[in-house]
Write a protein that holds these residues in place. Structure first.
Motif, mmCIF file in Angstrom:
data_model
loop_
_atom_site.group_PDB
_atom_site.id
_atom_site.type_symbol
_atom_site.label_atom_id
_atom_site.label_comp_id
_atom_site.label_asym_id
_atom_site.label_seq_id
_atom_site.Cartn_x
_atom_site.Cartn_y
_atom_site.Cartn_z
ATOM 1 N N PHE A 115 0.921 -1.184 -0.100
ATOM 2 C CA PHE A 115 0.081 -0.098 -0.055
ATOM 3 C C PHE A 115 0.654 1.163 -0.024
ATOM 4 O O PHE A 115 0.610 2.194 -0.863
ATOM 5 C CB PHE A 115 -1.025 -0.197 1.290
ATOM 6 C CG PHE A 115 -1.584 1.260 1.330
ATOM 7 C CD1 PHE A 115 -2.421 1.883 0.512
ATOM 8 C CD2 PHE A 115 -1.349 1.989 2.551
ATOM 9 C CE1 PHE A 115 -3.155 3.006 0.746
ATOM 10 C CE2 PHE A 115 -1.881 3.337 2.878
ATOM 11 C CZ PHE A 115 -2.597 3.793 1.856
ATOM 12 N N MET A 120 2.574 1.764 -3.361
ATOM 13 C CA MET A 120 1.486 2.026 -4.505
ATOM 14 C C MET A 120 1.175 3.508 -4.180
ATOM 15 O O MET A 120 0.916 4.335 -5.221
ATOM 16 C CB MET A 120 0.163 1.184 -4.303
ATOM 17 C CG MET A 120 0.426 -0.152 -5.148
ATOM 18 S SD MET A 120 -0.955 -1.182 -4.789
ATOM 19 C CE MET A 120 -1.903 -0.821 -6.338
ATOM 20 N N TYR A 121 0.897 3.871 -2.938
ATOM 21 C CA TYR A 121 0.609 5.259 -2.455
ATOM 22 C C TYR A 121 1.483 6.242 -3.028
ATOM 23 O O TYR A 121 1.481 7.542 -3.495
ATOM 24 C CB TYR A 121 0.369 5.580 -0.948
ATOM 25 C CG TYR A 121 -0.085 6.838 -0.572
ATOM 26 C CD1 TYR A 121 -1.324 7.274 -0.731
ATOM 27 C CD2 TYR A 121 0.697 7.905 -0.280
ATOM 28 C CE1 TYR A 121 -1.750 8.467 -0.234
ATOM 29 C CE2 TYR A 121 0.529 9.038 0.294
ATOM 30 C CZ TYR A 121 -0.757 9.257 0.067
ATOM 31 O OH TYR A 121 -1.272 10.765 0.532
ATOM 32 N N TYR A 181 3.717 5.913 -5.170
ATOM 33 C CA TYR A 181 3.933 5.928 -6.651
ATOM 34 C C TYR A 181 2.747 6.891 -7.178
ATOM 35 O O TYR A 181 3.029 7.789 -8.052
ATOM 36 C CB TYR A 181 3.872 4.690 -7.473
ATOM 37 C CG TYR A 181 3.625 4.494 -8.839
ATOM 38 C CD1 TYR A 181 4.656 4.926 -9.783
ATOM 39 C CD2 TYR A 181 2.213 4.399 -9.257
ATOM 40 C CE1 TYR A 181 4.536 4.936 -11.140
ATOM 41 C CE2 TYR A 181 2.014 4.620 -10.695
ATOM 42 C CZ TYR A 181 3.355 5.021 -11.729
ATOM 43 O OH TYR A 181 3.014 4.836 -12.970
ATOM 44 N N ALA A 182 1.603 6.647 -6.603
ATOM 45 C CA ALA A 182 0.560 7.600 -7.193
ATOM 46 C C ALA A 182 0.769 8.818 -6.792
ATOM 47 O O ALA A 182 0.508 9.685 -7.856
ATOM 48 C CB ALA A 182 -0.821 6.847 -6.412
#
Lengths: 287, 466
Positions: free
Chosen positions: B12, B15-16, B18-19
């Motif tokens: 998580f 991904m966070y 990267y986002a």
């Protein structure tokens, strides 16, 4: 040996269910077939499913890797980003919601405290309020917090779930009390009992809740539609609307996009259907 | 279990990260941004580009909001600065909801007043005497036809001053006469039944409301004749697909789809549409290289005893009453009234420019793809001769629109036209009476309109007269 088709009524049932299954699957089959057709073939009409000539390039066109064959221009869309957003938002919501629900369920199922059942009923009662009636107040809160056009605006409101708490509480109630007592006798704290005893035993319930939450969050449409203006935050369902309204004539691209959109859910279902069915039975909800 | 959980939390976080790290920051901090809620027509990007060239201190952003989202956003003060309003029904809804800024005090002095656009359109830009919007483009429907298909079936070509009977005769020839090419064609690509009905209604001399807005005119004989003609074309002569047939025939949705795609793919002989449709021509040229040479346009057929006449409409921009950039939004509306913007609309074929000086004759509208002035002229004539639908302040506009559409769909599904349309008229009249009984503000408006004191039995006078 007795075969499943041995008697007439079973055969009739198999044929009827087979036909029903085919009818239900037909739109999906057509969708996949159309995603490999050329524009000309789709506009020519007809109901054939298998493309005369397979056009796999519809997929790279969608991701902006190739120009669109009819206009010769690349699509001004961020389909790859939308795909990532959908997975990320659904995953984040699932992780946080399962954690918060497990903690709440542990408190409601395994800990004794004054007013516990009344608080639980109150918490459960929030499930009875139709989501749409809360849309404007929730939106206003998001405006105050400055969460428009952010990932936070999609993740934080979905972090807590009465349904998830209810589902896991039911599951935890089924675990014998003796397990906690044995842990306490061995000197475990409440936190250790939760993490080392209850959570591992509640694993099937956690997986079921995770699956249901992921599927629900992956399909979320209206809340992201209201919250987002900026394409780069769109999840796939809102992205599909953008694609349809901007490039609505390109049916083959829309079908390719729809195929990509449903694929993760189909894969999840195939792998975890046992847990999903268990979760639906436990929560008494429709899928 | 712990390690699985830690791994998931790690995923998580990754991904966070990267986002968040890959978000592109939109908007130029050194410029004021004007957000324009409009349709998803790709031409908007070019239109905003020219606005930015002319106003270097401003940045234009296109927001393709749908109506529900727009209302929620505007109501909570987070809406766009400039909002496109597509018809008089939406105008009434948005104006009554307090979403739009009253432009009247400054519109004339800033060059986007009512006198700066076509006379027949002026009523449709205002609600209850206040101007709320200025056109982005102006449209009235004419008939575009494909000469190759008509010739293929030996169908008579449309003539100026033709009637609906002439139209039906020609369309029937397309349906009934075997073609020389051996291909079958759709006589009339009906892409919007509601629009066809509305133009038939106006063409018959009808309208939605009486001048005072207190009664529906849909129960009048001319309205019945209009919807009967609509029924005849869809069901008796079978020259145009009904809405349901159109949906089942077409696998397409979205902007510029369905009947429009059939027509520009040379599968249909006629289409009832505005000049804005030709903005689509370049998309279809690749597969239909002879398309342009086969296209021609003519005024709407007329009803005997009436002139050729339809509705003049506009996609027109208003300013969000809660905009944080009112001055920038006003400059955007000034841009819409400018010659630069008008020239772009004329060249792209996106209906008619808001400024009538740029559309005096067909010559003014000749563009890269359709070079024949005669093609463009019927659309100018249609705007000049068109009328705006009359609205009533005594009833919710969206309700009227929905009921009228339901009546059209019922007729398409075989309902008796007279029954369907008179029922809508009765429903509208009932609703007006109810609204007046319940709302004192409307009663005051009634007294203002009629010069009489309000009483709950006001409507009986008219019923008795009938």
């Amino acid at each position: 040996m007795k075969l499943p088709f041995d008697n007439t009524s079973t055969r009739i049932r198999f044929v009827a269910l087979g036909l029903l299954g085919f009818m239900l699957a037909m739109p999906f089959i057509w969708m996949v077939g159309a995603s490999f057709k050329s524009r000309a073939e789709i506009e020519a009409g007809g109901i054939h499913i298998v493309p005369e000539e397979a056009h796999a390039e519809n997929y790279p066109v969608l991701f902006g890797q190739q120009p669109e064959p009819v206009t010769g221009e690349k699509l001004e869309l961020k389909f790859g980003r939308w795909f990532f957003n959908s997975i990320f938002i659904a995953f984040a919501n699932t992780l946080i919601q399962v954690l918060t629900s497990a903690l709440a369920a542990f408190a409601f199922a395994r800990l004794e405290w004054r007013g516990r059942d009344s608080v639980f009923l109150l918490y459960l009662a929030t499930m009875m309020i139709p989501g749409l009636t809360l849309m404007i107040p929730n939106f206003q809160v998001m405006v105050w917090l400055g969460f428009l056009n952010t990932y936070h605006g999609l993740i934080i409101p979905a972090s807590f779930s009465a349904f998830g708490t209810f589902l896991l509480r039911q599951f935890m109630l089924g675990i014998p009390k003796a397990m906690d007592e044995a842990a306490y006798i061995d000197g475990a704290s409440k936190w250790q009992t939760f993490t080392d005893v209850i959570l591992p035993l509640a694993r099937p319930g956690l997986i079921a809740l995770a699956l249901i939450t992921f599927i629900f969050q992956y399909q979320q449409f209206f809340w992201p539609l209201i919250m987002l203006n900026d394409q780069q935050f769109f999840p796939l369902p809102v992205g599909l609307l953008e694609l349809d309204s901007t490039y609505g004539q390109q049916t083959e691209l829309i079908m390719a996009a729809a195929t990509i959109t449903v694929t993760p859910l189909v894969v999840l279902f195939v792998i975890f259907q046992k847990f999903l069915v268990r979760g639906i039975q436990l929560g008494g909800v429709k899928g | 279990m712990k390690y699985v959980l830690l791994a998931l939390i790690g995923l998580f976080v990754a991904m966070y990260a990267y986002a968040v790290s890959t978000i592109e920051v939109l908007g130029d901090p050194d410029r004021t941004t004007v957000v324009w809620a409009t349709d998803p027509n790709p031409a908007r990007t070019k239109q905003v580009g020219i606005f930015e060239e002319l106003n270097p201190d401003l940045e234009g952003l296109v927001d393709k909001s749908d109506a529900t989202k727009l209302i929620v956003r505007c109501a909570t003060g987070t809406g766009p600065d400039v909002v496109d309003i597509y018809d008089v029904f939406s105008l009434a809804t948005f104006a009554e909801a307090g979403i739009l800024m009253d432009l009247t005090p400054f519109a004339d002095s800033l060059g986007f007043g009512l006198d700066d656009t076509y006379a027949p359109l002026r009523e449709g830009l205002s609600y209850e005497g206040k101007q709320y919007r200025f056109p982005c483009n102006v449209h009235a429907n004419a008939i575009i036809y494909n000469t190759k298909i008509l010739d293929d079936h030996g169908a008579p070509l449309p003539q100026p001053d033709w009637t609906w009977e002439d139209f039906i005769e020609s369309a029937l020839a397309v349906r009934n006469n075997p073609s020389k090419s051996g291909e079958e064609h759709i006589p009339f690509a009906n892409w919007n039944s509601e629009w066809v009905f509305r133009d038939l209604l106006i063409g018959h001399g009808g309208d939605f409301f009486t001048a005072d807005g207190l009664h529906s005119r849909l129960g009048e004989e001319v309205s019945v004749q209009a919807i009967e003609l609509f029924r005849d074309m869809a069901l008796k002569h079978d020259i145009m697909p009904t809405s349901a047939e159109a949906k089942s025939l077409s696998s397409q949705g979205g902007w510029g789809s369905g009947g429009i795609a059939w027509f520009f793919n040379q599968q249909a002989a006629y289409i009832h549409i505005g000049r804005w449709a030709i903005v689509q021509v370049p998309v279809y040229l690749k597969r239909n290289p002879d398309l342009v040479e086969n296209l021609a346009a003519v005024a709407l057929p007329r009803v005997p005893g009436h002139p050729s006449r339809g509705i003049v409409g506009t996609r027109a921009a208003g300013i969000n009453a809660k905009t944080k950039n009112p001055e920038a939004a006003k400059r955007f509306l000034q841009y819409l009234a400018s010659r630069d913007y008008g020239a772009l609309i004329a060249a792209d074929g996106d209906a008619l420019p808001p400024n009538p000086e740029l559309a005096r004759t067909g010559e003014d509208l000749v563009n890269e793809h359709i070079t024949d002035p005669a093609f463009h002229q019927p659309f100018i004539d249609a705007v000049d001769n068109g009328v705006t639908i009359k609205m009533s302040p005594f009833i919710e506009a969206q309700l009227v629109q929905r009921w009228a559409l339901e009546a059209v769909e019922q007729v398409e599904n075989g309902a008796d036209p007279r029954t369907a349309i008179t029922r809508v008229a009765d429903e509208i009249d009932d609703r007006i009476r109810q609204n007046l009984r319940r709302r004192s503000a409307l009663q005051a408006k009634y007294e203002q309109v009629t010069g009489k004191a309000y009483n709950d039995d006001w409507w009986k006078e008219k019923v008795a007269a009938h």
